[in-house]
Design a protein around this motif. Structure first.
Motif, PDB file in Angstrom:
ATOM      1  N   GLU A   4     -23.019  -9.743  32.317  1.00  0.00           N
ATOM      2  CA  GLU A   4     -22.552 -10.023  33.671  1.00  0.00           C
ATOM      3  C   GLU A   4     -23.099 -11.386  34.059  1.00  0.00           C
ATOM      4  OE1 GLU A   4     -23.538  -8.295  38.071  1.00  0.00           O
ATOM      5  OE2 GLU A   4     -23.311  -6.839  36.444  1.00  0.00           O
ATOM      6  N   LYS A   5     -22.206 -12.307  34.378  1.00  0.00           N
ATOM      7  CA  LYS A   5     -22.603 -13.675  34.702  1.00  0.00           C
ATOM      8  C   LYS A   5     -22.649 -13.841  36.222  1.00  0.00           C
ATOM      9  CE  LYS A   5     -21.685 -18.255  32.959  1.00  0.00           C
ATOM     10  NZ  LYS A   5     -20.782 -19.053  32.135  1.00  0.00           N
ATOM     11  N   ARG A   6     -23.749 -14.414  36.706  1.00  0.00           N
ATOM     12  CA  ARG A   6     -23.892 -14.681  38.139  1.00  0.00           C
ATOM     13  C   ARG A   6     -24.280 -16.135  38.337  1.00  0.00           C
ATOM     14  NH1 ARG A   6     -26.895  -9.500  40.957  1.00  0.00           N
ATOM     15  NH2 ARG A   6     -25.818  -7.875  39.778  1.00  0.00           N
ATOM     16  N   SER A   7     -23.752 -16.714  39.403  1.00  0.00           N
ATOM     17  CA  SER A   7     -24.085 -18.092  39.767  1.00  0.00           C
ATOM     18  C   SER A   7     -25.128 -18.073  40.869  1.00  0.00           C
ATOM     19  CB  SER A   7     -22.843 -18.832  40.249  1.00  0.00           C
ATOM     20  OG  SER A   7     -21.900 -18.931  39.209  1.00  0.00           O
ATOM     21  N   LEU A  19     -26.579 -11.861  32.001  1.00  0.00           N
ATOM     22  CA  LEU A  19     -27.487 -10.797  31.584  1.00  0.00           C
ATOM     23  C   LEU A  19     -26.726  -9.482  31.517  1.00  0.00           C
ATOM     24  CD1 LEU A  19     -30.554 -11.472  33.930  1.00  0.00           C
ATOM     25  CD2 LEU A  19     -30.452 -11.929  31.478  1.00  0.00           C
ATOM     26  N   GLU A  20     -27.280  -8.539  30.801  1.00  0.00           N
ATOM     27  CA  GLU A  20     -26.727  -7.193  30.793  1.00  0.00           C
ATOM     28  C   GLU A  20     -26.919  -6.581  32.176  1.00  0.00           C
ATOM     29  OE1 GLU A  20     -27.811  -8.461  26.752  1.00  0.00           O
ATOM     30  OE2 GLU A  20     -28.869  -8.507  28.650  1.00  0.00           O
ATOM     31  N   ALA A  25     -29.928  -4.927  37.384  1.00  0.00           N
ATOM     32  CA  ALA A  25     -30.413  -3.803  38.182  1.00  0.00           C
ATOM     33  C   ALA A  25     -31.935  -3.861  38.319  1.00  0.00           C
ATOM     34  CB  ALA A  25     -29.982  -2.474  37.558  1.00  0.00           C
ATOM     35  N   GLU A  26     -32.627  -4.220  37.247  1.00  0.00           N
ATOM     36  CA  GLU A  26     -34.090  -4.328  37.322  1.00  0.00           C
ATOM     37  C   GLU A  26     -34.514  -5.493  38.213  1.00  0.00           C
ATOM     38  OE1 GLU A  26     -36.379  -2.228  36.487  1.00  0.00           O
ATOM     39  OE2 GLU A  26     -34.865  -0.896  35.643  1.00  0.00           O
ATOM     40  N   LEU A  27     -33.773  -6.600  38.167  1.00  0.00           N
ATOM     41  CA  LEU A  27     -34.079  -7.713  39.072  1.00  0.00           C
ATOM     42  C   LEU A  27     -33.872  -7.305  40.527  1.00  0.00           C
ATOM     43  CD1 LEU A  27     -32.592 -10.757  37.144  1.00  0.00           C
ATOM     44  CD2 LEU A  27     -34.996 -10.423  37.770  1.00  0.00           C
TER      45      LEU A  27
END
Length: 76
Positions: A4-7, A19-20, A25-27
């Motif tokens: 999953e890509k986030r900006s 990141l997976e 979810a952990e972040l």
């Protein structure tokens, strides 16, 4: 499992991290536990990482390290 890509913006620079979903979810849990934002958590990890290390790798290692610390802390 697909990444999953986030900006986001770190130190006034636009970047993206893939990141997976489990790591995202952990972040999110880390940020909630510290009453802060995911970006603030990532910024702190980014400041501490070696310049030669990729951000995604640093995030995975920091998350793993945190989870190991939590697991080794006796319950009160």
């Amino acid at each position: 499992m697909p990444l999953e890509k986030r900006s986001l913006t770190l130190e006034q620079h636009q970047t993206s991290v893939a990141l997976e979903p489990e790591f995202w979810a952990e972040l999110e849990a880390w940020a909630a536990a510290d009453d802060t934002t995911i970006t603030a958590v990532i910024e702190e990890i980014d400041r501490q990482r070696p310049t030669s290390e990729r951000l995604a790798s640093s995030l995975r290692v920091a998350i793993l390290t945190r989870l190991k610390e939590i697991a080794s802390t006796p319950a009160s």
